[in-house]
Design an enzyme around this catalytic site. Structure first.
Site, PDB file in Angstrom:
ATOM      1  N   ALA A 133       0.241  -1.265  -0.082  1.00  0.00           N
ATOM      2  CA  ALA A 133      -0.177  -0.035   0.242  1.00  0.00           C
ATOM      3  C   ALA A 133       0.447   1.071  -0.397  1.00  0.00           C
ATOM      4  O   ALA A 133       0.422   2.333  -0.262  1.00  0.00           O
ATOM      5  CB  ALA A 133      -1.034   0.091   1.026  1.00  0.00           C
ATOM      6  N   ASP A 183       8.013  -7.917   5.069  1.00  0.00           N
ATOM      7  CA  ASP A 183       8.540  -7.810   4.103  1.00  0.00           C
ATOM      8  C   ASP A 183       7.315  -9.324   3.820  1.00  0.00           C
ATOM      9  O   ASP A 183       7.612 -10.132   4.282  1.00  0.00           O
ATOM     10  CB  ASP A 183       9.968  -8.405   3.484  1.00  0.00           C
ATOM     11  CG  ASP A 183      10.459  -8.774   2.561  1.00  0.00           C
ATOM     12  OD1 ASP A 183       9.770  -9.042   1.338  1.00  0.00           O
ATOM     13  OD2 ASP A 183      11.894  -8.265   2.380  1.00  0.00           O
ATOM     14  N   TYR A 276       9.233 -11.753 -15.019  1.00  0.00           N
ATOM     15  CA  TYR A 276       8.292 -11.429 -14.876  1.00  0.00           C
ATOM     16  C   TYR A 276       6.668 -11.397 -15.482  1.00  0.00           C
ATOM     17  O   TYR A 276       5.944 -12.110 -14.418  1.00  0.00           O
ATOM     18  CB  TYR A 276       7.931  -9.783 -14.594  1.00  0.00           C
ATOM     19  CG  TYR A 276       7.593  -9.316 -14.923  1.00  0.00           C
ATOM     20  CD1 TYR A 276       6.785  -9.118 -13.252  1.00  0.00           C
ATOM     21  CD2 TYR A 276       6.804  -8.742 -15.403  1.00  0.00           C
ATOM     22  CE1 TYR A 276       6.179  -7.473 -13.267  1.00  0.00           C
ATOM     23  CE2 TYR A 276       5.113  -8.014 -14.840  1.00  0.00           C
ATOM     24  CZ  TYR A 276       4.965  -7.685 -13.660  1.00  0.00           C
ATOM     25  OH  TYR A 276       3.610  -6.424 -13.415  1.00  0.00           O
ATOM     26  N   PRO A 306      -4.341  -5.260 -15.225  1.00  0.00           N
ATOM     27  CA  PRO A 306      -3.718  -3.994 -16.427  1.00  0.00           C
ATOM     28  C   PRO A 306      -2.700  -4.072 -16.856  1.00  0.00           C
ATOM     29  O   PRO A 306      -1.525  -5.254 -16.655  1.00  0.00           O
ATOM     30  CB  PRO A 306      -3.795  -3.161 -15.022  1.00  0.00           C
ATOM     31  CG  PRO A 306      -3.794  -3.947 -13.552  1.00  0.00           C
ATOM     32  CD  PRO A 306      -3.822  -4.849 -13.688  1.00  0.00           C
ATOM     33  N   GLY A 307      -2.558  -3.135 -18.350  1.00  0.00           N
ATOM     34  CA  GLY A 307      -1.055  -3.218 -18.699  1.00  0.00           C
ATOM     35  C   GLY A 307      -0.462  -2.197 -18.320  1.00  0.00           C
ATOM     36  O   GLY A 307      -0.323  -1.758 -16.975  1.00  0.00           O
ATOM     37  N   VAL A 309       1.125   0.789 -16.309  1.00  0.00           N
ATOM     38  CA  VAL A 309       0.891   1.725 -15.420  1.00  0.00           C
ATOM     39  C   VAL A 309       1.367   2.967 -14.585  1.00  0.00           C
ATOM     40  O   VAL A 309       2.429   2.253 -14.037  1.00  0.00           O
ATOM     41  CB  VAL A 309      -0.735   0.370 -14.403  1.00  0.00           C
ATOM     42  CG1 VAL A 309      -1.211   2.301 -13.049  1.00  0.00           C
ATOM     43  CG2 VAL A 309      -1.478   0.502 -14.660  1.00  0.00           C
ATOM     44  N   THR A 312       3.159   4.605 -10.822  1.00  0.00           N
ATOM     45  CA  THR A 312       3.640   3.779  -9.234  1.00  0.00           C
ATOM     46  C   THR A 312       5.035   3.813  -9.613  1.00  0.00           C
ATOM     47  O   THR A 312       5.810   4.708 -10.384  1.00  0.00           O
ATOM     48  CB  THR A 312       3.309   2.877  -9.996  1.00  0.00           C
ATOM     49  OG1 THR A 312       4.204   2.510 -11.555  1.00  0.00           O
ATOM     50  CG2 THR A 312       1.729   2.402 -10.711  1.00  0.00           C
TER      51      THR A 312
END
Ligand code: NDP
Ligand code: 8X3
Length: 377
Positions: A133, A183, A276, A306-307, A309, A312
């Site tokens: 968050a 973590d 990834y 999502p593609g 973004v 971020t």
């Protein structure tokens, strides 16, 4: 808070704080000036927004030379693209995220929308746990739930950011917030945090498995083992550790909703994305599999995929803090973190009999991982 963030160079967070000031008190002295000058100088992905702020600042003082100069520089640097110019499509290349020359962003005079947040009446006291968050999609998701009256458990490693969020949400929305800095790669730390929740925070209604990252963009024969391990440990194992601890309570109570943050990278692999992509394919498989396991317990399982973004730290992390390489959104308008947060919020607020399985979204200028109209914003 915004001033402190700007002082320490966290310009994105400063913008975020000052944007909130604008929402609460649009006539706050010099707020548009501060926002405009800082955004123009430090947040190159937000040139269009910077121009809007600067225009607003000029409405108060049309002779402000510094503001006028910043605006002129933005317009000179930006150029324009006629609105009806056909979109040039980037051919498939080996770099989904290349550094294109600085963009042709039209500087327009649009109203400031500042991350529209769906405003729904506060009708519940549900508890939402959001991993990761402290920035990006996770932070925007925390914001929308806080704004709509939910109680929150916020996690991430950067404690000071968590504290800032808690203070703000409590002050602004009266949100009850529990902070759990850990973590997600450390199963002991995850267990210590989640197995000993204060009583009033034990019944988690909604789990948003968001913490995650990409490290590197290299062909398989050149990839770094450390990068691979970080991605697998965070995106797959971290998600599993948290889910394993939260789901038994949901099963016992026969209610709950898990929302996994997947990616377009979990739908189609792309060159150099190997590990990834594999982690996000894993999230996709786990979402489907969890759904099988949990549907008969009245637990909903959803995914958002999502593609690209922006707003971020995803690209900055992927390229190990190399800010130049991370400028992958200059030449098109990607999704914003708030767009994804709204999708998550939408899924969470469907009637109980509705389970949205997966919500795939791209920016208008992105048609697939590799096909992006990079002709300007
Ligand atoms: P950000 O880097 O802005 O946010 C990542 C969040 O994950 C941070 O809050 C970070 O917190 C947290 N996190 C990372 N590693 C750990 C860890 N080991 N333990 C605990 N928390 C951790 O990126 P995004 O908001 O973009 O990323 C959120 C999710 O969205 C990720 O799963 C990503 O794969 C996915 N996604 C992103 C897209 C994009 O283009 N940005 C597109 C599609 C999906 P902290 O560092 O404080 O621990
Ligand atoms: C993030 C989107 O295309 O960088 O998941 O993999 S991409």
């Amino acid at each position: 808070m915004g001033d402190m963030a700007a002082e320490r160079g966290d310009y994105l967070f400063a913008k975020y704080c000052w944007d909130r000031v604008v929402e609460v008190e649009p006539n706050f002295p010099n707020i548009y000036r501060k926002l405009g000058l800082m955004t123009a100088e430090h947040l190159r992905d937000y040139r269009e927004t910077a121009a809007i702020y600067l225009h607003k600042a000029l409405e108060t003082n049309a002779h402000d030379a510094e503001v006028r100069a910043a605006l002129a520089q933005l317009v000179e640097g930006g150029g324009t693209k006629p609105a009806n110019e056909p979109a040039a499509q980037t051919p498939e290349t080996n770099e989904p995220t290349t550094n294109q020359p600085t963009t042709n962003q039209p500087i327009t005079n649009q109203p400031i929308t500042n991350q529209p947040i769906t405003s729904q009446p506060i009708t519940n006291n549900q508890l939402v746990l959001i991993t990761g968050a402290t920035s990006g999609i996770g932070r925007a998701t925390a914001e929308i739930f806080a704004r709509n009256g939910y109680r929150l458990i916020l996690t991430g490693r950067r404690v000071e950011r968590l504290v800032e969020l808690k203070n703000r949400f409590e002050a602004e929305f009266g949100t009850e917030v529990l902070l759990l800095p850990f973590d997600v790669r450390d199963p002991g730390a995850v267990e210590a945090a989640l197995a000993n929740l204060p009583e009033s925070f034990q019944n988690i209604d909604i789990l948003v498995n968001n913490a995650g990252l990409a490290k590197g963009l290299a062909p398989i024969h050149e990839g770094q083992l450390e990068h691979w391990e970080t991605m697998i440990d965070t995106n797959v194992k971290g998600l599993l550790y948290v889910t394993r601890l939260v789901t038994p309570g949901m099963v016992r109570r026969k209610s709950g909703h898990i929302i996994n943050v997947g990616s377009s990278a979990g739908k189609e692999a792309y060159p150099n994305g190997n590990v990834y992509c594999a982690t996000k394919f894993a999230v996709d498989a786990l979402t489907k599999s969890m759904r099988f396991d949990l549907h008969a317990h009245n637990i909903r399982v959803s995914q958002v995929s999502p593609g690209h973004v922006e707003e971020t730290e995803f690209a900055l992390n992927r390229f190990d803090g190399d800010a130049d390489r991370a400028k992958i959104y200059n030449d098109f308008q990607p999704l914003k973190s708030s767009d994804v947060a709204e999708a998550i919020y939408f899924m969470a607020t469907r009637p109980p009999h509705v389970n949205i399985q997966d919500l795939q979204l791209f920016a208008t200028q992105q048609a697939s991982s590799m096909v992006i109209d990079r002709s300007g914003r």
